[in-house]
Structures are given as C-alpha cells and as structure tokens.
Design a protein around this motif. Structure first.
Motif, mmCIF file in Angstrom:
data_model
loop_
_atom_site.group_PDB
_atom_site.id
_atom_site.type_symbol
_atom_site.label_atom_id
_atom_site.label_comp_id
_atom_site.label_asym_id
_atom_site.label_seq_id
_atom_site.Cartn_x
_atom_site.Cartn_y
_atom_site.Cartn_z
ATOM 1 N N UNK A 22 -18.277 -27.580 18.712
ATOM 2 C CA UNK A 22 -19.547 -26.977 19.124
ATOM 3 C C UNK A 22 -20.034 -27.570 20.438
ATOM 4 N N UNK A 23 -19.879 -28.892 20.591
ATOM 5 C CA UNK A 23 -20.384 -29.554 21.793
ATOM 6 C C UNK A 23 -19.566 -29.242 23.037
ATOM 7 N N UNK A 24 -18.393 -28.596 22.864
ATOM 8 C CA UNK A 24 -17.633 -28.128 24.016
ATOM 9 C C UNK A 24 -18.292 -26.904 24.655
ATOM 10 N N UNK A 25 -19.193 -26.265 23.885
ATOM 11 C CA UNK A 25 -19.832 -25.033 24.370
ATOM 12 C C UNK A 25 -21.296 -25.222 24.756
ATOM 13 N N UNK A 26 -21.820 -26.423 24.522
ATOM 14 C CA UNK A 26 -23.233 -26.664 24.799
ATOM 15 C C UNK A 26 -23.449 -28.110 25.246
ATOM 16 N N UNK A 27 -24.515 -28.331 25.970
ATOM 17 C CA UNK A 27 -24.853 -29.696 26.386
ATOM 18 C C UNK A 27 -25.596 -30.445 25.282
#
Length: 226
Positions: A22-27
């Motif tokens: 998930x954190x690959x797509x959001x800061x």
C-alpha cells in the motif's frame, strides 16, 4: 488471548507485506498494533472484590444457620463483628486477585463507556510513542485492535485525516467488523490497510522523487496493555 502469541510469523508477514504494498502507492505511513487489553480497570477489580466479600459474609451467616442444632432453644448469637470484617476483607482480596487473573470476571464490573475511553487512550498513546506524529508530511495512520475489549480504533494524522475524512475512518472500522467478530484479526488488519490505502492513494499519491519508508511496517504487539 495473548497478543504476542495470537499471530504467527506467516500472519505477521502477511500484514507487513500488505502495508509495504500500500505504501508504494501513497506517501502515507501505516502502522498496525495489537494489544491484549487496553486498560488496567482497577475499579472493576475492586468491585469484583467487594462483591465476593459480601457474598462470602452472607454465606458465612447461612452456614451458621444451617449448622444450628435442630431443636435448639434461644436466639442464635450474631456472628462476631471481627469475624465479619475478616471474612469481607478476605473475600475482597480473593475477588480482586481473581479479577486480576481472569479478565472476563473483571469485565462484568466494567462499563462499556470505560472500555471505550481506555481503548481510545491506549490507541492515542501508541500513536504518539511509535513516531506516527513525527512523519514529514503528517501522513501517519494507525490501525489499533484491542482483544479483550473487542474494539478497533483507526487514528490518522492531519494529512491522512484530510484524505480519508472522519466518516471514512468510521467506514474502515465498519468494514472490518465482521472479520473481527469471527476472530480473523490478521484479515481485519489487511482489510483496513487495503481500504485505507485506496483512499490515501487518491489524495496522497506516492511521490516519484521521494517516497521514503519512515516507519517500520511490522505489527506492534502489547501484552497486556500499552
């Protein structure tokens, strides 16, 4: 239930990989935490002790009446006040110890409002002490489950809250309610993280220039409480 022993390595890895994906797509920075319980509930233990003490002295009186010789004349002397105090005190201590070792007994004397307040307090403590309020973009989001109280709390820092919204946080909890009721805590973590990630990616997309992983993705465990 012991939070430390509830999730095996496979379950921990599953949650960790979900957060990383998930954190690959959001800061945003997401942290999951699992606690055996959230409060000490001293009041509940004391009430349990008082209950046991009162029951003990009542039983003492009942036993004396039962053991009174059949056909005896005269009024049965009252139980000595000192003995009554000792019995109540002993029952209080025993009841308090039992309530300490058996959370379900203690829970009989704890109000829902008190549990809700303790879970909220513990979640806020975890949020503050795990570094979530120090992220560069104020993008921290905490998913906190307390086992004994059977409650889920989702807390978000300023930017993350702006992306998800207060109603969105409640929606995340509602969507995981059925999984929690079935005792599927790992799946509940995954569900909340994925649903939150979809919302966060829209307003806080990952930056191509910089998207550092500020917080570790492993699940935090607290036994018995934060």
């Amino acid at each position: 239930m012991n939070a430390d022993k509830l999730m095996g390595e496979e379950d921990r890895l599953k949650v960790r990989e979900t957060i990383a994906g998930v954190e690959e797509k959001t800061t945003a920075e997401i942290v999951c935490a699992l606690a055996t319980e959230s409060g000490r509930y001293d009041r509940g233990e004391s009430l349990a002790g008082l209950f046991v003490g009162v029951v003990a002295v009542l039983l003492a009186h009942a036993v004396r009446l039962y053991l009174q010789p059949e056909g005896s004349w005269g009024e049965l002397p009252a139980l000595d006040p000192l003995w009554q105090v000792l019995i109540v005190s002993g029952g209080f201590i025993a009841g308090t110890l039992l309530a300490s070792f058996f959370p379900r007994l203690r829970g009989l004397f704890v109000l829902d409002r008190e549990e809700e307040e303790e879970v909220a307090r513990s979640a806020a403590f975890v949020f503050a002490t795990s570094g979530m309020d120090t992220t560069a973009g104020r993008t921290g989001l905490l998913v906190y489950i307390s086992l004994r109280e059977r409650r889920l709390v989702v807390l978000a820092d300023e930017a993350a809250l702006g992306a998800v919204g207060a109603e969105g946080l409640e929606e995340l909890k509602d969507n995981a309610a059925e999984l929690l009721a079935e005792g599927k805590f790992t799946d509940a973590f995954v569900k909340v993280v994925e649903d939150a990630g979809a919302k966060l990616a829209e307003s806080l997309p990952a930056s191509r220039a910089v998207n550092s992983d500020e917080l570790d993705n492993h699940v935090l465990f607290f036994h018995p409480r934060p």
